[in-house]
Motif scaffolding. Structure first.
Motif, PDB file in Angstrom:
ATOM      1  N   ALA A  41      44.373  50.772  23.869  1.00 50.98           N
ATOM      2  CA  ALA A  41      45.119  52.172  23.420  1.00 50.98           C
ATOM      3  C   ALA A  41      46.462  52.064  23.376  1.00 50.98           C
ATOM      4  O   ALA A  41      47.179  52.895  22.938  1.00 50.98           O
ATOM      5  N   GLY A  42      47.141  50.753  24.108  1.00 48.07           N
ATOM      6  CA  GLY A  42      48.583  50.870  24.210  1.00 48.07           C
ATOM      7  C   GLY A  42      49.122  51.536  25.083  1.00 48.07           C
ATOM      8  O   GLY A  42      50.326  52.131  25.151  1.00 48.07           O
ATOM      9  N   VAL A  43      48.396  52.033  26.097  1.00 51.15           N
ATOM     10  CA  VAL A  43      48.821  52.913  27.317  1.00 51.15           C
ATOM     11  C   VAL A  43      49.732  52.011  28.326  1.00 51.15           C
ATOM     12  O   VAL A  43      48.998  51.026  28.699  1.00 51.15           O
ATOM     13  N   PRO A  44      50.820  52.531  28.361  1.00 49.55           N
ATOM     14  CA  PRO A  44      51.689  51.551  29.245  1.00 49.55           C
ATOM     15  C   PRO A  44      51.021  51.327  30.616  1.00 49.55           C
ATOM     16  O   PRO A  44      50.663  52.316  31.405  1.00 49.55           O
ATOM     17  N   MET A  45      50.802  49.853  31.049  1.00 50.81           N
ATOM     18  CA  MET A  45      50.023  49.941  32.370  1.00 50.81           C
ATOM     19  C   MET A  45      50.986  48.591  33.071  1.00 50.81           C
ATOM     20  O   MET A  45      51.531  47.790  32.638  1.00 50.81           O
ATOM     21  N   LYS A  46      50.923  48.785  34.464  1.00 55.93           N
ATOM     22  CA  LYS A  46      51.849  47.951  35.473  1.00 55.93           C
ATOM     23  C   LYS A  46      50.890  46.770  35.324  1.00 55.93           C
ATOM     24  O   LYS A  46      51.393  45.647  35.754  1.00 55.93           O
ATOM     25  N   ASP A  47      49.435  46.675  35.148  1.00 52.42           N
ATOM     26  CA  ASP A  47      48.573  45.573  35.648  1.00 52.42           C
ATOM     27  C   ASP A  47      47.274  46.153  35.088  1.00 52.42           C
ATOM     28  O   ASP A  47      47.037  47.349  34.844  1.00 52.42           O
ATOM     29  N   LEU A  48      46.476  45.020  34.898  1.00 51.20           N
ATOM     30  CA  LEU A  48      44.903  45.554  34.513  1.00 51.20           C
ATOM     31  C   LEU A  48      44.297  45.633  35.936  1.00 51.20           C
ATOM     32  O   LEU A  48      44.720  45.461  37.097  1.00 51.20           O
ATOM     33  N   ILE A  49      43.364  46.507  35.826  1.00 49.92           N
ATOM     34  CA  ILE A  49      42.528  46.752  37.042  1.00 49.92           C
ATOM     35  C   ILE A  49      41.120  46.034  36.867  1.00 49.92           C
ATOM     36  O   ILE A  49      40.331  45.917  35.817  1.00 49.92           O
ATOM     37  N   LEU A  50      40.658  45.348  38.000  1.00 52.79           N
ATOM     38  CA  LEU A  50      39.508  44.428  38.111  1.00 52.79           C
ATOM     39  C   LEU A  50      38.550  45.254  39.185  1.00 52.79           C
ATOM     40  O   LEU A  50      39.120  45.640  40.285  1.00 52.79           O
ATOM     41  N   SER A  51      37.296  44.899  38.840  1.00 53.33           N
ATOM     42  CA  SER A  51      36.478  45.548  40.066  1.00 53.33           C
ATOM     43  C   SER A  51      35.096  44.775  39.912  1.00 53.33           C
ATOM     44  O   SER A  51      34.493  44.446  39.072  1.00 53.33           O
ATOM     45  N   ILE A  52      34.640  44.808  41.296  1.00 48.28           N
ATOM     46  CA  ILE A  52      33.588  44.090  41.621  1.00 48.28           C
ATOM     47  C   ILE A  52      32.878  44.556  42.699  1.00 48.28           C
ATOM     48  O   ILE A  52      33.628  45.321  43.672  1.00 48.28           O
ATOM     49  N   SER A  53      31.513  44.491  42.802  1.00 50.80           N
ATOM     50  CA  SER A  53      30.792  44.992  44.189  1.00 50.80           C
ATOM     51  C   SER A  53      30.420  43.883  45.033  1.00 50.80           C
ATOM     52  O   SER A  53      29.887  42.685  44.661  1.00 50.80           O
ATOM     53  N   ALA A  54      30.841  44.040  46.176  1.00 45.45           N
ATOM     54  CA  ALA A  54      30.096  43.051  47.045  1.00 45.45           C
ATOM     55  C   ALA A  54      29.071  43.827  48.086  1.00 45.45           C
ATOM     56  O   ALA A  54      28.879  45.116  48.101  1.00 45.45           O
ATOM     57  N   GLY A  55      28.261  43.057  48.775  1.00 45.88           N
ATOM     58  CA  GLY A  55      27.335  43.793  49.573  1.00 45.88           C
ATOM     59  C   GLY A  55      26.645  42.850  50.772  1.00 45.88           C
ATOM     60  O   GLY A  55      27.165  41.716  50.841  1.00 45.88           O
ATOM     61  N   LYS A  56      25.920  43.260  51.550  1.00 49.38           N
ATOM     62  CA  LYS A  56      25.146  42.660  52.533  1.00 49.38           C
ATOM     63  C   LYS A  56      23.822  42.722  52.465  1.00 49.38           C
ATOM     64  O   LYS A  56      23.147  43.781  52.038  1.00 49.38           O
ATOM     65  N   LEU A  57      23.332  41.622  52.270  1.00 45.63           N
ATOM     66  CA  LEU A  57      21.996  41.151  51.996  1.00 45.63           C
ATOM     67  C   LEU A  57      21.272  40.422  53.173  1.00 45.63           C
ATOM     68  O   LEU A  57      21.763  39.426  53.279  1.00 45.63           O
ATOM     69  N   ASP A  58      20.435  41.125  53.861  1.00 47.08           N
ATOM     70  CA  ASP A  58      19.882  40.284  55.020  1.00 47.08           C
ATOM     71  C   ASP A  58      21.043  39.614  55.732  1.00 47.08           C
ATOM     72  O   ASP A  58      20.884  38.095  56.171  1.00 47.08           O
ATOM     73  N   LYS A  59      21.783  40.246  56.092  1.00 43.32           N
ATOM     74  CA  LYS A  59      22.985  39.937  57.157  1.00 43.32           C
ATOM     75  C   LYS A  59      24.057  38.977  56.462  1.00 43.32           C
ATOM     76  O   LYS A  59      24.985  38.628  57.082  1.00 43.32           O
ATOM     77  N   THR A  60      23.777  38.668  55.112  1.00 46.92           N
ATOM     78  CA  THR A  60      24.659  37.946  54.571  1.00 46.92           C
ATOM     79  C   THR A  60      25.787  38.626  53.406  1.00 46.92           C
ATOM     80  O   THR A  60      25.143  39.404  52.797  1.00 46.92           O
ATOM     81  N   ILE A  61      26.884  38.202  53.558  1.00 42.36           N
ATOM     82  CA  ILE A  61      27.879  38.940  52.512  1.00 42.36           C
ATOM     83  C   ILE A  61      27.658  38.146  51.204  1.00 42.36           C
ATOM     84  O   ILE A  61      27.915  36.941  51.139  1.00 42.36           O
ATOM     85  N   VAL A  62      27.043  39.112  50.027  1.00 39.71           N
ATOM     86  CA  VAL A  62      26.911  38.637  48.622  1.00 39.71           C
ATOM     87  C   VAL A  62      27.923  39.301  47.939  1.00 39.71           C
ATOM     88  O   VAL A  62      28.262  40.283  48.050  1.00 39.71           O
ATOM     89  N   LEU A  63      28.185  38.670  46.556  1.00 36.49           N
ATOM     90  CA  LEU A  63      28.881  39.423  45.561  1.00 36.49           C
ATOM     91  C   LEU A  63      28.222  39.810  44.392  1.00 36.49           C
ATOM     92  O   LEU A  63      27.059  39.125  44.168  1.00 36.49           O
ATOM     93  N   ASP A  64      28.398  40.864  44.029  1.00 37.22           N
ATOM     94  CA  ASP A  64      27.885  41.375  42.621  1.00 37.22           C
ATOM     95  C   ASP A  64      26.403  41.665  42.516  1.00 37.22           C
ATOM     96  O   ASP A  64      25.556  41.072  41.877  1.00 37.22           O
ATOM     97  N   LEU A  65      25.936  42.544  43.241  1.00 40.12           N
ATOM     98  CA  LEU A  65      24.369  42.903  43.709  1.00 40.12           C
ATOM     99  C   LEU A  65      23.706  43.403  42.475  1.00 40.12           C
ATOM    100  O   LEU A  65      24.401  44.274  41.900  1.00 40.12           O
ATOM    101  N   SER A  66      22.589  42.925  42.087  1.00 43.84           N
ATOM    102  CA  SER A  66      21.890  43.506  41.170  1.00 43.84           C
ATOM    103  C   SER A  66      21.076  44.749  41.641  1.00 43.84           C
ATOM    104  O   SER A  66      21.071  44.873  43.081  1.00 43.84           O
ATOM    105  N   LYS A  67      20.258  45.336  40.866  1.00 44.81           N
ATOM    106  CA  LYS A  67      19.632  46.606  41.466  1.00 44.81           C
ATOM    107  C   LYS A  67      18.393  46.086  42.456  1.00 44.81           C
ATOM    108  O   LYS A  67      18.130  46.740  43.526  1.00 44.81           O
ATOM    109  N   GLU A  68      17.822  44.955  42.058  1.00 48.05           N
ATOM    110  CA  GLU A  68      16.827  44.491  43.036  1.00 48.05           C
ATOM    111  C   GLU A  68      17.455  44.333  44.422  1.00 48.05           C
ATOM    112  O   GLU A  68      16.900  44.419  45.411  1.00 48.05           O
TER     113      GLU A  68
END
Ligand code: UDP
Length: 235
Positions: A140-167
């Motif tokens: 849209a041409g809105v002046p921005m200092k930077d882009l914003i990046l977003s991701i989810s991490a999580g804990k699965l069975d005591k292991t840290i994992v990235l980008d969890l699915s619903k399952e």
């Protein structure tokens, strides 16, 4: 490394496949689609435009107004249409995640409307929405200092994992599932972190580290989508 296996065979620090496209809604001032696995978000930006009603105008700066909505058809159990407590909270969180890169004081008395629709949901919808909104604002041409990046991490069975699915999000490890959506600028400044569940400080550091690495990849995807839109003259 543990012997732990993810349901879809991904490595612990592996994101789902991502796709992005800018300029998908011709009527909007800026628009974008961001897809992560089976989660698809679209964002449309209208503005900056005069804020109505007038009493909501801020003479010192513009207002970023995000509206997050999960379409009723986005999951197999149809969602009741209209705003909910969850969507109101996520809309606010998206505003907070994006605001630090915007120079809103350049636009007094105005509003920038960002409409985020989740057309298909398989967890990580707020992150996908933030990525789509970041690209749509830039488009849209809105002046921005930077882009914003977003991701989810999580804990699965005591292991840290990235980008969890619903399952994976629904997985209970005895302590309850842990989900950590994180947003940051490309220069690494965190603008949003939520923590739902239990985690120790070492695990949290690891989650943020994993998110940082993947945000570099998300940046490349966002940047390429924006460049592609400019190259086809859609600016
Ligand atoms: N979800 C759902 N119905 C709802 C809300 C959420 O099926 O009313 C699913 C959807 O797949 C969503 C996931 O649950 O992506 C996780 O939702 P959460 O509130 O944790 O937010 P998200 O991870 O999507 O940002």
């Amino acid at each position: 490394m543990t012997e732990f296996k993810r349901p879809d065979g991904r490595k612990e620090d592996e994101m789902r496949e991502i796709k992005a496209k800018v300029g998908i809604i011709p009527n909007a001032d800026g628009s974008a689609m961001y897809q992560s696995g089976d989660t698809i978000a679209i964002a449309a930006v209208y503005g900056p435009k005069k804020m109505h009603p007038q009493h909501k105008q801020n003479p010192k700066k513009g207002v970023l107004r995000c509206t997050y909505n999960m379409n009723s058809f986005s999951v197999s159990d149809r969602i009741r249409p209209g705003p909910s407590r969850r969507s109101t909270e996520i809309s606010k969180i998206i505003e907070w995640a994006l605001e630090p890169v915007l120079d809103l004081d350049k636009y007094p008395n105005t509003v920038i409307d960002v409409h985020i629709n989740i057309i298909q949901a398989d967890a990580g919808t707020r992150c996908a929405g933030i990525n789509a909104a970041s690209m749509a604002l830039a488009h849209a041409g809105v002046p921005m200092k930077d882009l914003i990046l977003s991701i989810s991490a999580g804990k699965l069975d005591k292991t840290i994992v990235l980008d969890l699915s619903k399952e994976e999000e629904d997985f209970e490890d005895g302590e309850g599932a842990t989900d950590i959506p994180i947003s940051m600028t490309n220069s690494g400044e965190l603008t949003h972190l939520q923590l739902d569940g239990k985690i120790n400080s070492k695990q949290l550091k690891k989650a943020i580290e994993m998110a940082r690495k993947s945000c570099k990849k998300i940046y490349d995807v966002q940047k390429k989508a924006l460049k592609d839109a400019v190259n086809v003259g859609d600016n």
